[in-house]
Every structure is written in structure tokens, then in C-alpha cells.
Design an enzyme around this catalytic site. Sequence first.
Site, PDB file in Angstrom:
ATOM      1  N   ASN A  59      -8.459  -0.604   4.178  1.00  0.00           N
ATOM      2  CA  ASN A  59      -8.588  -0.947   2.767  1.00  0.00           C
ATOM      3  C   ASN A  59      -7.579  -2.003   2.333  1.00  0.00           C
ATOM      4  O   ASN A  59      -7.663  -2.525   1.238  1.00  0.00           O
ATOM      5  CB  ASN A  59      -8.455   0.308   1.901  1.00  0.00           C
ATOM      6  CG  ASN A  59      -7.142   1.011   2.136  1.00  0.00           C
ATOM      7  OD1 ASN A  59      -6.488   0.784   3.160  1.00  0.00           O
ATOM      8  ND2 ASN A  59      -6.732   1.843   1.212  1.00  0.00           N
ATOM      9  N   THR A 102      -2.103   1.463  -5.164  1.00  0.00           N
ATOM     10  CA  THR A 102      -2.524   2.658  -4.455  1.00  0.00           C
ATOM     11  C   THR A 102      -3.822   3.194  -5.026  1.00  0.00           C
ATOM     12  O   THR A 102      -4.162   2.946  -6.180  1.00  0.00           O
ATOM     13  CB  THR A 102      -1.431   3.739  -4.509  1.00  0.00           C
ATOM     14  OG1 THR A 102      -1.972   4.954  -4.021  1.00  0.00           O
ATOM     15  CG2 THR A 102      -0.961   3.946  -5.920  1.00  0.00           C
ATOM     16  N   ARG A 107      -5.274   3.854  -8.574  1.00  0.00           N
ATOM     17  CA  ARG A 107      -6.737   3.870  -8.553  1.00  0.00           C
ATOM     18  C   ARG A 107      -7.331   2.491  -8.325  1.00  0.00           C
ATOM     19  O   ARG A 107      -8.242   2.074  -9.025  1.00  0.00           O
ATOM     20  CB  ARG A 107      -7.270   4.406  -9.892  1.00  0.00           C
ATOM     21  CG  ARG A 107      -6.950   5.835 -10.161  1.00  0.00           C
ATOM     22  CD  ARG A 107      -7.843   6.707  -9.368  1.00  0.00           C
ATOM     23  NE  ARG A 107      -7.675   8.113  -9.751  1.00  0.00           N
ATOM     24  CZ  ARG A 107      -7.661   9.102  -8.883  1.00  0.00           C
ATOM     25  NH1 ARG A 107      -7.786   8.851  -7.601  1.00  0.00           N
ATOM     26  NH2 ARG A 107      -7.540  10.343  -9.278  1.00  0.00           N
ATOM     27  N   ASP A 113       0.872  -1.151   0.000  1.00  0.00           N
ATOM     28  CA  ASP A 113       0.000   0.000   0.000  1.00  0.00           C
ATOM     29  C   ASP A 113       0.923   1.218   0.000  1.00  0.00           C
ATOM     30  O   ASP A 113       2.093   1.116   0.346  1.00  0.00           O
ATOM     31  CB  ASP A 113      -0.839  -0.069   1.275  1.00  0.00           C
ATOM     32  CG  ASP A 113      -1.720   1.135   1.426  1.00  0.00           C
ATOM     33  OD1 ASP A 113      -2.254   1.586   0.407  1.00  0.00           O
ATOM     34  OD2 ASP A 113      -1.861   1.618   2.560  1.00  0.00           O
ATOM     35  N   LYS A 114       0.428   2.348  -0.421  1.00  0.00           N
ATOM     36  CA  LYS A 114       1.310   3.496  -0.423  1.00  0.00           C
ATOM     37  C   LYS A 114       1.150   4.322   0.857  1.00  0.00           C
ATOM     38  O   LYS A 114       2.089   4.490   1.626  1.00  0.00           O
ATOM     39  CB  LYS A 114       1.061   4.380  -1.643  1.00  0.00           C
ATOM     40  CG  LYS A 114       2.106   5.479  -1.784  1.00  0.00           C
ATOM     41  CD  LYS A 114       1.824   6.339  -2.975  1.00  0.00           C
ATOM     42  CE  LYS A 114       0.707   7.315  -2.720  1.00  0.00           C
ATOM     43  NZ  LYS A 114       1.023   8.322  -1.740  1.00  0.00           N
ATOM     44  N   THR A 115      -0.075   4.815   1.036  1.00  0.00           N
ATOM     45  CA  THR A 115      -0.284   5.739   2.141  1.00  0.00           C
ATOM     46  C   THR A 115      -0.148   5.016   3.473  1.00  0.00           C
ATOM     47  O   THR A 115      -0.784   4.002   3.699  1.00  0.00           O
ATOM     48  CB  THR A 115      -1.695   6.336   2.054  1.00  0.00           C
ATOM     49  OG1 THR A 115      -1.888   6.754   0.728  1.00  0.00           O
ATOM     50  CG2 THR A 115      -1.833   7.490   3.003  1.00  0.00           C
ATOM     51  N   LYS A 160      -7.277  -4.765  -5.034  1.00  0.00           N
ATOM     52  CA  LYS A 160      -5.947  -5.082  -4.504  1.00  0.00           C
ATOM     53  C   LYS A 160      -5.834  -6.576  -4.270  1.00  0.00           C
ATOM     54  O   LYS A 160      -4.873  -7.219  -4.655  1.00  0.00           O
ATOM     55  CB  LYS A 160      -5.722  -4.348  -3.177  1.00  0.00           C
ATOM     56  CG  LYS A 160      -5.463  -2.878  -3.325  1.00  0.00           C
ATOM     57  CD  LYS A 160      -5.150  -2.276  -1.967  1.00  0.00           C
ATOM     58  CE  LYS A 160      -4.886  -0.793  -2.094  1.00  0.00           C
ATOM     59  NZ  LYS A 160      -4.582  -0.151  -0.819  1.00  0.00           N
ATOM     60  N   GLU A 167      -7.809  15.359   7.409  1.00  0.00           N
ATOM     61  CA  GLU A 167      -8.710  16.361   7.963  1.00  0.00           C
ATOM     62  C   GLU A 167      -8.024  17.157   9.052  1.00  0.00           C
ATOM     63  O   GLU A 167      -8.153  18.373   9.125  1.00  0.00           O
ATOM     64  CB  GLU A 167      -9.964  15.692   8.509  1.00  0.00           C
ATOM     65  CG  GLU A 167     -10.897  15.212   7.422  1.00  0.00           C
ATOM     66  CD  GLU A 167     -12.240  14.783   7.971  1.00  0.00           C
ATOM     67  OE1 GLU A 167     -12.328  14.570   9.192  1.00  0.00           O
ATOM     68  OE2 GLU A 167     -13.177  14.664   7.170  1.00  0.00           O
ATOM     69  N   PHE A 181     -17.874  10.882   4.417  1.00  0.00           N
ATOM     70  CA  PHE A 181     -17.054  10.413   3.318  1.00  0.00           C
ATOM     71  C   PHE A 181     -17.308   8.926   3.087  1.00  0.00           C
ATOM     72  O   PHE A 181     -17.371   8.140   4.025  1.00  0.00           O
ATOM     73  CB  PHE A 181     -15.581  10.627   3.673  1.00  0.00           C
ATOM     74  CG  PHE A 181     -14.642  10.323   2.562  1.00  0.00           C
ATOM     75  CD1 PHE A 181     -14.291  11.317   1.654  1.00  0.00           C
ATOM     76  CD2 PHE A 181     -14.102   9.055   2.419  1.00  0.00           C
ATOM     77  CE1 PHE A 181     -13.413  11.033   0.633  1.00  0.00           C
ATOM     78  CE2 PHE A 181     -13.235   8.785   1.390  1.00  0.00           C
ATOM     79  CZ  PHE A 181     -12.892   9.778   0.502  1.00  0.00           C
TER      80      PHE A 181
END
Lengths: 330, 1269
Positions: free
Chosen positions: B981, B833, B952, B535-537, B958, B652, B693
Site C-alpha cells: 500500500n 496511516t 484512514r 507509513d505506520k504499520t 498517500k 491472522e 479480505f
Amino acid sequence: MSFKGGTSSEGSTDSAATKKSSKKPKYSKFTQQELPACKPILTPGWVITTFIAVGIVFIPIGLASLFASEHVVEIVHRYDEDCVPSDYSDNALAYIQSTETNKTCKRSITVPKQMKSPVYIYYELDNFYQNHRRYVKSRSDKQLRSKASESDTKDCDPEAVSKNGPIVPCGLIAWSLFNDTYRFSVNNSILEVSKKEIAWKSDQQYKFGSDVYPKNFQSEGLIGGAKLNESIPLSEQVDLIVWMRTAALPTFRKLYGKIEVDLEANDEISVVIQNNYNTYSFDGKKKLVLSTTSWIGGKNDFLGVAYLTVGGLCLFLAISFMLIYVFKPR
Amino acid sequence: MNSDEPLLPSSQGPHTRVASSSCLRANSSSSSANLDDALCDIDLRVADRVSVGDRDTSNSFDHSKQQFNSAESHFFRQFLLECPAPKGRRLVSWGTMELQHEYKSSAFEISRAPSRVQEKLNKSQRLRHRSGQLDDNRLNQLNPRLIYVDDPRKTNDKFEFTGNEIRTSKYTLITFLPKNLFIQFHRVAYLYFLAIVCLNQLPPLAVFGRTVSLFPLLFVLCVTAIKDGYEDWRRHRSDRNENNREALVLQAGQFRMKKWKKIRVGEVVKILADETIPCDVVLLGTSDPSGLAYIQTMNLDGESNLKTRFARQETAATVSEGGIILGLIRCEQPNRNIYEFTANMEFKGQRFSLSQSNIILRGCQLKNTDWVIGVVVYAGQETKAMLNSAASPSKRSRLESYMNRETLWLSVFLFVMCAVVALGMGLWLQRHHDELDILPYYRKRYFTRGEDNGKPFKYYGIPMETFFSFLSSIIVFQIMIPISLYITMEVVRLGQSYFMIEDRHLYDSLSGSRFQCRSLNINEDLGQIRYIFSDKTGTLTENKMEFRRASVFGKNYGASLTAADPSQDVKLSGTAGRKRWKLKSETAVDSELMEILHKTLDGDERITAHEFFLTLAACNTVIPMLNISPPSGNELSEGVEAIEYQGESPDELALVSTASAYGYTLCERTSGHIVIDVNGEKLRLDVLGLHEFDSVRKRMSVVIKFPNGSVKVLVKGADTSILSILDEDTIRGNHLKCATQGHLKEYSSEGLRTLVVAARDLSDAELEEWQSRYEDASTSLTDRATKLRQTAALIECNLNLLGATAIEDKLQEGVPETIESLRQAGIKVWVLTGDKQETAISIGLSCKLLTTDMQQIIINGNSEEQCRSLLANAKARYGVKGANRKSPNFERKMSADTNYCEIPDDANVSYMPRRHLQKEEAPTCSSLALIIDGNSLLFDLATSCRVVICCRVAPLQKAGIVDLIKSRTDDMTLAIGDGANDVSMIQMADVGVGICGQEGRQAVMASDFAMGQFRFLKKLLLVHGHWNYQRVGYLVLYNFYRNAVFVLMLFILCAAFSTTSALTDWSSVFYAVIYTSVPTIFVGILDKDLSHRTLLQYPKLYGAGHRQESYNLHLFWITMIDTLWQSLVLFYIPVYIYKESTIDIWSMGSLWTIAVVILVNVHLAMDIHRWVFMTHAAVWGSIVITYACMVVLDSIPVFPNYWTIYHLALSPTYWLTICLIIIVALLPRFLLKAVQQTFWPSDIQIAREAEILRERPDYLGLRADQGSG
């Protein structure tokens, strides 16, 4: 095997760096897997050294045991066929099973070399599977040991009880006790056969009770072998004790006795054999063995030859490695 | 720049995508959500149908499902034609990656993989179902749980709800023994043991003494039972403590203390600050007049930030007035989803909705709130916390499955050996049939004069005897199947885990988190990883957001952002003369933007900037916590209130603090309103509604009523989701949009995360319609999410673009170096990602995933055809093998110049065609073939690339990508991620690694290993993975050897095939348990072939795991041949030496026991790489212990083997024999080792020599330069 001594003490550079949090694993050489260690590696040097070392150790041992084995004088005399009278030669089984036939058999043996006392007398049986599962288990060590457990015969079937009560000693092993006897004479003088210390002392003292006397033994049914004197306790029945140490292999020797005098070369020993034991039913051979001993036991070339071979092979390998290393270094 | 220009793939991509998905939403709104998630197979969709299961919308969907079913059957027909023998090829494919394409024909790929993918995904899908909330919703609709507030008796009139007593213990005193045994015998190994023991109890088969044979099984069972019992006792104790805690419960009009276990559903409880919540409680009122409560959910999901929960205004008011609440709550049946709760409440004739924000769950703690009053809805075992305490599915290591294959081989050997023995027995009996009666060592009949006369004695005829002989030889040879290996392996893995956990290099001092081994079964898989899906983040990056850039009204700010300059700050705030809020984190401000904000509220730019920051401050779920610090001597902090923001999303938080830095400080939030301090002026805004969200809309919006009565919608979200719903009529809007898009592209190319901010005024009519729909949607029990989404769509349209923000997500420390090392180690790193292509590429570059000398392939198609052709082109260009071409040279060249492939923007080929299918009325075979073709194209291309970045991608996609690789290659995959995720991906991969990061703990809960930082992966894989693999591989082989050498030796001994054991019963039993087990465990835990420094220095050494150097079939057979040799030596040397001697069977057995123990220990010693004192103690110690045991066993007079060892030890022949056995048995092995290490050294061997020689440079002084491995 080659171990190269050498310790790696990998430094603890940051051991004191952060000790603020208690959750941080504590530093120790153990938990960080950095304990001082010996890390052997197989360099050609070590390989060659190992081979040479094995060779150097093995060859003398091999020579020594061969030498010792050479010094052992051993006479092996098979008598089972020759002791059957010629009129029974086709039916040895009938001869041996009959109670009427004369079982006495005279043989003479020539001593090839001087035999220093003590000369051990063995009988050797062949094709007798004393290691058979049914056989090995057919004994009661408790019963042998004390009078109190006389009726403990649960493993002894089919030789467990007679109509008079439990058989002592029970089981197939005892039942099939060897019953050939030998009498020796040299130049018409009788050679005393000593039965002293032919059984293990430990067996006599602790395994076979001095208060246990033979009872109902070979009294009914099929007779398997020797009868025992009911007035002698088991601990003194050395032949039985020897027999009860069942052999590991189907061809085995059992110690019969010792001759405590030296036998000279070319002495003619005449043996009077009572050929009682039935090996004819299973094609077993019976042999009489007279042998001296050395530090490696009886006559045994195998050990020496094996040691010599392995030692030689190792030296050869060492040399080959050396040659390879000289001509084609890495 | 014109937006029509197809210059930017990304700006065009979203358009089409959104367009198509909205078109889908038109006919089946609920399935559109699924569509976005949907992955690369047809069946998944069929499975999804169940979960969607929405009656009014499923019509069209069912239709399409039928199509899929038919398509599937078409496909299978085709598959049969195309693929006659797929099995054989698979075996080849675990060679080196570079060559593997040659062996695979495309036909094979077409046929096999999709069906496997289907299977897998179906499975995972089913798993999801079990915990899925959608099912529960439906269930709930049919059978809601009725709770009468403050009336537990009426609530529970049918006695169907459990009390609040919890029981985590498994057993009671009575059930302990049967239940524990039942659970223990779930292991096949134990059943095997039991079967052997039972066989041994049969009279004709009693090979070992009956009690002796029970010993090992009883021992293992007892140890496990005692362990289980102790654990359960501790659970009992903690349960008791838990159950006897007390809470305030409303009893007869007053709150009185009551034990937790007595609390019942429907009762009203009062919880004070810092107390733990005793059960799942719906909030009725709190000490806060607006009904706000803060809870900490640390125990539940590990997140340490405070979360807000609200009591409904209606009840909160009554509670604060001291009124008594009587009402009815309808809620769903208990389920384990802690993030969802749907219910409604009837109170004073009103009916209103309750959601997740109204419930506080057991295990949470109340914080910052004096008290709360609530009604118990779920108690005891039915609370969500209790329902959630289930373990994640266990995985099995690759090596273990190979091991099982070898165990099967051993079983075959075992069977053959037993058959040979039985046959031999049969023949022997046949031959001696006539003699059996009188053979002194057989005696099949009684010859007594008693009643037994003539009866057969333990003789059942030749066929039966043969059969019994077979069974008893199974008993004798049982040790061939290394049962103890499973136990040994568990112990070894435990030890390995201990060292991994204790490794200081895997400790993250920032978050204070240690390494965690959550799964004990797959340690050794870490040494064979070929693919890493990251994963990236939060994984590659820190997930600590910093506000960097902003685009407001088409202008770009923050390019020359200075680091927070306090003096400037002070000056600015000083000039403005406003009250300063002290924030925890200072944010740098752009002076230009600041100046604009200090102009009067006038002009478009100023108004836009105002709204921009208002949105940043208002449109979020962040909770401000005021800490009024006592005024200190510091002039700066005089009268300053410190404010701390608590929020779930770090983005946020960054935005809110930025807004605060620019003068828009969020200082109060309740469920009904928020207060924003605008440059010292407090602005109270009523919050009419909030659309949170979600991953479908990718935006959140809030409806705000200003004090002057005007109503605004403030929206922030992903650029793709917002740019398409902008008001594009005006020229100004268009211009603004273009400029902002330009900025967005710039930001994302710098690797920043972008959000677009927009707002619009709401007219009264719109407001009214929305309000009614909103009320309806938010009180509905079914499909609330979908209805809310539809409601949101009402107002989220025709927005005015305000600007965009760019947040930097910093790379974690050491990421580039780690990736570089992993790449050198031959591991392929794929980044999956959800970010945009540009962001992904820039992050890829900055973390050295991509280097400039790589050739980049970018697959960025919007349609199936386009993707296909792009893939095909790329394939042709770089010469990736598809079908039958074979040119190794070419192949090598290709792998030499590393290239990478990029699959951005839903161009996940497998996904695209399906969307087409969905639209087409009658799918044909050919189009199906295309899907598959596309899939294999993607696979071919992707596997030949060193680096793949997929942009995306949705969570399930994934998992789909992981599965694509997992199912088509035999390579090991590792997925690493930190967020919810990533859970599906982590569970799908062979090894799942969770990062304890900012995004909660779901990833950690699902993972097999968890750690603090991405960079630890390097040490985890290269060092621990390598070690574990080497250790376990050796351990398994050695155990096979150890047991087999013992068995083969016995085998030869068969005295007349009677399966006699020369060894005493106890020695046979102790052999695997006491004599030889300890050294293997120590070696399995402690042995190291290379130091961690060398391993980290030369990552290529990791390739040993890829090549399966430590454990493969080849090694297994070599080991078995070696075993055979050793057992022959072991048997024949004593036999020849003691041929025609007086040796008895027990002496021989004693000799063999000692010889075999010494032999296997020396064998082990020869292979140990690293001797620490514990290894010495274990190896030599176990030889000593063996002797000690022999001495003890031989000193007990009742055993027939009495005094044997003493006699033997006196004879030199005995010692010479042992010595000879050891040397002769090990000679071939030693020779092989020496030759191999001298002439064909492996990488590891070279590195090892280099390492050791470097430590002692004086040694021979030669080959120190060889360590360039």
C-alpha cells in the site's frame, strides 16, 4: 594551506559483537569510513602562520631575482625603420621587396655597462604571430627527422611541393625563415659571432636529421625568407632549428648567436645589418638585442617585483589578522 | 453508552462514510471502489474512467465525467483570471519553511497547484494502467488464450506462443556492436562528444589532431561496451544454464525428462518436491489427495513463507486415479500481474473457474509436496516472472537538475566566448585583408609556379572564415561543458552507495538484511529531505503482532494479562487433559476467559466465546504445517506435535496462535475443509466459500458447514466495516455493540489494532442463493472481484457480534529517538496511516512524534463545510498565513510552539468536496473554488505544523498527500513504507525508502533505498545524506571550476583569434581524463566534513542541506568569479614573465599544463576536510602522474614539443613562475575562506572545530566550548 596533523582513531566498539551472520558487512576502518585522517582546520593561528610563511619565503626570492635582474645588461636596438633609406621611407615595402636595393645598414651601439661573456645576441620581432594556428601547424616533423619521410608534407601547404618534388624543409615556418644578418665590430676589430649551442641539443640530435638536406627550398614562387645551404644537413642548420621552435607570443626573441668576449662599458659597437627580412608588410618591428644572463635568465624585473608584492601583501595580511585577532577575538 | 451520542467522532465517522459509499455502490458499483481510492483532483477521475471501463456500469459514471470536464474548464477560466504571474513566486518559496507563507498569496496557490497535481497524478495513473489488470481483463474477454491440455500442437497451431526458452541477454554476437552503440548514444553527453569529434574531422576546423580527438569518446565507448558485453555474456551463460535444466514432461503417455527450453505451452509437466517451476503452470493434481500444493515464492516476490496453491477438485481426483486429462483452458493473455490470474477450464463437460490459487509461477519452488502435475499455460518470455523483470522508473536528483541549469549557463558562456572569438577573427581578417596573401603566418594563397598557383589555400572568404572560427572555437572550448562530470558523478555515487551498503549501522541483524541502494541517481537528495512521509504499520512498528486484548460478549479480557506463564499453562492444560499442540510462539492467555471456555457449552456467553474462537481459527488463510517431532526425553513434549503456521498476514497468524492457545487449534487446511482441534476434539468443517479480505470491504468471511449440517458465516474485519452490518434489532445486540465499541475505543487508544468478529447462521434459502451467485462469480472471467464483492454483500449482513480482538503492534526499536532527531534536524515527519484516529494518536505519542507541549489541531469533519470551517478556524487560531498578512514576529512565535495537525477519517479536504460534486447535478464555479480553497487551507495549515498525522488514508491518497507537498513546495520529500500500500507513495516521493519487513517486498522493489529498520533513517539522512550532499555539491562546483579554468586560460591565448592551443593535443585530452579526475572522485567518495558522531549528536547540522549550503546559484557565481581570477593569473603571470623572451609555444604550453594541474589540485587540497592516505595518494599522485605523462610525451621525437620539459626543469624561472601562479591564484580564495571561517563561521564549521579540538584538548586549550552548534 595549513594542515593540522592529527589522527582520529574511532574505536571499534562493536566489531566483535555480532559475527553470526555472513551478510553483515565486515568491519574495517575503510568501509566504516573511519580511517585515520588528518583534518586540517583554518584556525586564526594557522592563517597567520601561513601568511607569514609565504611572506618570509617570497620576499627574499623577490629580492634575489630583482638583484639578479639588475645585474643583467641588456641593449635593445630597433633598426627596422632606421635601416630604410630616406628615399624609400614612404614605401618601405617596395624597398624590402626589391632585389636591387642595397640592404646593408650600419648602426652603432654604445655599451652602457660592462658585459661579461657570453653576450647573447637576439633578434626580436614584434607583431609576428608565430603562434597563429595556420602557421604553427605548417610543418612536417617527420620530414625534418629522416630522409625516408621526405615526401611526408601533408600539413605543409601551401609550401609543400614544388614542381621538382617535395620541399625540404616544407611548411610556412621554414619558408619564412628570418634572414637578417649581423656583423659586429668593436674598435675596428671584428667580434666573432659564435653559433655554437644556440639551438637545443636535443633538437639537433633527434629532431632534425643529419641525413636530411635542404631541397627545392625557396626555389620558386614567393620567397619567404632565408635560403639554406643545400650541402649542410638540417641538423647543422642552427638558425633554422631555432626558428622552427615557434614562439609563444607575438613579440618574441630568437637567439642569433653569442659573443664570447667581454664588452667593456662605453665601447662603441658597430653593427653591419643585412636588412632582408620583410616585417614592413605587417608593421612588425625588428630589434637587435645584446644581453647577458643571470640565473633567472634575461632581464626580467617582473618576477622579482611580483614576488616582493605578494610577499609584502601576505605579511600585511598576517599583521591585519593578528591585529583583528588581538582586538576582536572570536 | 448510546451509539447515537455524537461523543465519539470515530464511531460516527464510519457510519456516514459507509453510508455514502454504499449509496454510491447502488448506482455504480465498480466506481465505488475507485471512489474510495480517489484523491484530490478531478482529472484523476477522468483517467480512472478508462480503467474502470465497465460497460454496464459506466453510464452514470460517464455522466459524472462530463460534469467534471465542464467543471474543469470552468476552473481554468477562473484560474486565468486569478493568477497572472505564478512563476515568480515559486522561486522564493524554497527559503525557510517558517517564512514561506508570507511570500505566497492565496490566489497563487489556488491557481497553480491543482493543475500540477492533475498532471502528476495523470502520469502516475497512466503508469498504473500499463500494469493494471483491469485492462487485461477486457482484453482477455475479447481474445482469450486457448490451451488444449496435453496437446501442445493444437494449442499452438498458429505458432503464436513462445517456447520456454528465455533470453535475458540484450545482444547477440552480430547485434552487439550496433545495438550497444545505439543504446550508448542515447546519452546526450555522448552525442555532444560525437558532434565535436565530427566537427574536428572537417579539414578547415581540425584544431586537434584527428585521431587524438577521437580518443576520449572511443575510450568511454569502449569501456562501457566492454562492461556491457561482459554483463551480457554472463546473462547468456545463466540463460544457457537455465534453459538446459530438465523437467519431467508427459511425452507419449509417460513422464520423461525434457530440457526446459523445449517445453511448450499445453504440455503437461510433473514437478517434484524442491524443484523449481519451469514455467507458469496450472495445477491439475498433486500428491495431496485434496489437490493442495505448497510453494515458496522467494524468487518472485521475496516472501519466504509458504503459500498454498490448489488443484481443482475435479481434475485432482482424475489425476490421483491416474486418469488422463484432456480439456480446454481459456485464460487471459500474458500479463505481469503476479497476484492475479483469471481463467476457466472445460473438463469432462464441466466448466469451472481457475484463479490465482490454481497457478504456480515460474521461479517458485515446490515445497512440502511430493509432486504436482500441471499444464503449461505461459512459457518463456511470457511467464509472469519474466514479464515482471522490469526496473522501476528512475528518478533524478534535485542537485542534478540544478546542475543542468548551471550547465546551461556554461553553455551560454561557451557560446559568448565562441562568438567573441569569431567576431575577433572576422575583424582581424577585415583589417589585414590586403596583407593576407603575404603574411608569413597566414598565407591565404599558393604562390607556386605549378597548377595551384594563385589558388586560395584553406581560405573561404571572411564570412566563412568567421563561421569556421566559431565552430573551431567550440571544439577548443568544448571542455567547458563538463561531460566527464556525468561519468565522475556516477562513479562517485557508486562509491557512496558502497559505503552506505557497507555501513554496519545500517545492517539489521534481526532480518539479516543489508542496506540496499536500488537507485544510484539520488544519493545526494538524502541530504536535503524536508518532509518524511511514513507509513505506520511495519515501518514505525515492527509488524510482529501480539494478541493483547479481547472483548467477548461485551466483556473485556486481557487487561490483567500475565506474561506467558508456562506453569499455569501446564496446569490448565493438565486439568483439561487435552492434547497439547506445540506452537512456535507461545501466547499469554487470560485465565478468566480460559475458564469460561472450559465450562460446558451452555449459555450465550459460552456459545459466543466458542464461536469467537472458532472464527479466529477458521476465518483466515493461514496454513498449518505439522512437524511431528520425535518424542524426546522432555516430559512436556511427549506426544506433542509441533505446528507451524504459515500465512501472509501477521495479524491472522497472531489470531490463529491465540485461538490455539485457548484450545482451538487449526491443524489442517485444504481447499475444501479445515480441521480444528477443539480442546482435543477434532472438528472437521467444510468450507463452502471464502471471501478474501479486500480493501473495499475491509473484512473477510468464510462460509462453514458444520458436521451437523448447519451452515454459518464467520466474519472478521475492521470495526467500521462490520459494525454497520450488524443485526441491530435485538436489545441484546445493541447493548453488545455499545459495550464492544467502548472496548474498541479503549484498545485503539492504547495503540492496539482492532478487529471485530461476527458470525451468523445461514438459512437454506440464503445458502442456495449465495451458492449459485458464488459459483457464477468465481468462474467469471471479467470483473470477478466486483462480482465476488457483490456476492459477499449477500451474506455479510445482519451479523451477530461476537466480540473484538486487539493486537499489539510493537514499536520498532529506536523509533522515538529517531523521530526526535529527525525533528531536531528540521525535518517534518508526517505519518500516513490507515488506522483509526485514536490508534494513530496513541502511536504518535508513544513514538514521541507528538509531545505534550504541542498544541493539537484535530480536523475531523464529515462534510466539506465542516472540514473547511475547522481548517479555517485552526488557521485563524494559530495564525497561519493564508493570504496577505505579514507579521514575521507572529510567524516566528507560531513556529516556536510546535503544534500539530490531525486529519483523520477521510477529512482529506480535497476528497470530500468531490464527493459532493459527484452528487450535485450542476457544479458551479463557486463550489470548485471551494475545493481549491480547501486544498490550500489544508496545505497552509499542514505545512506550518511540525507533525501531521493523517488517518484512514488509502494508498492512492498517500501518494496524493505526498504530491500535494511535492508540487507546492520546492522541498524534498521522502516516503518510507514497507507494504504494497505504500508503493504509490514511495514512487511519488522524491526519495522512496522501503523497509524490508514482514509484508512482502513490493515496497522494496519500488523503492530507491531499502533497509531493515526505521531507525536507520536517522543515520541514513543525518550522516550519509549529509555527507553525500556535501560531497556531490562540492564535486559539481569543483568540476565546473576545473574545466572552466582550463578553458578560460586557453581563451585568452587566442593568437590573432586563431584558436591555437599552446598545450599539446594529448595534454588537452588527458587533462580531464587523467590529470585531474582521480582526486575529485576520491574526494567525492571519501571526504567527510564531520564525523558521524557529531552529526548524530547535533541533528541541526542537517539544516545545511535544507539551506542548500553546498550547492546554490550564489556559490556557482562565486566559483565562476574565482575561476576567472585564477585563469587570468594563470595566463598573465607567465606572459609577463616570459614577455620578450625566447620561450617557444610548447614550453609555454608545458608550463601552463603543469601550472593548471597543480593549481586545481592544490585548490582541491585546500578544500578537503579529511585527509586519508588515499586522498594524499590521489591528489599528489595526480601531480606526479601529470609530470610523468609530460616527460613521456616530451620524449617522443616526432612531437614538436620534444624535450621541452627537460629544458624547462633546468630553469629556476620555471619553478618560480609555477610557485607564484599557485600562490597568487589561490590567495583570494584562501583569504575569503579564512575571513569567512573566522568571522562568519557556519554551523558546520563550528561543529567541526569543536570536534577536532575536542579530540586534542591540549591544542590552544581555547574554544572547546563552542561546539554547541
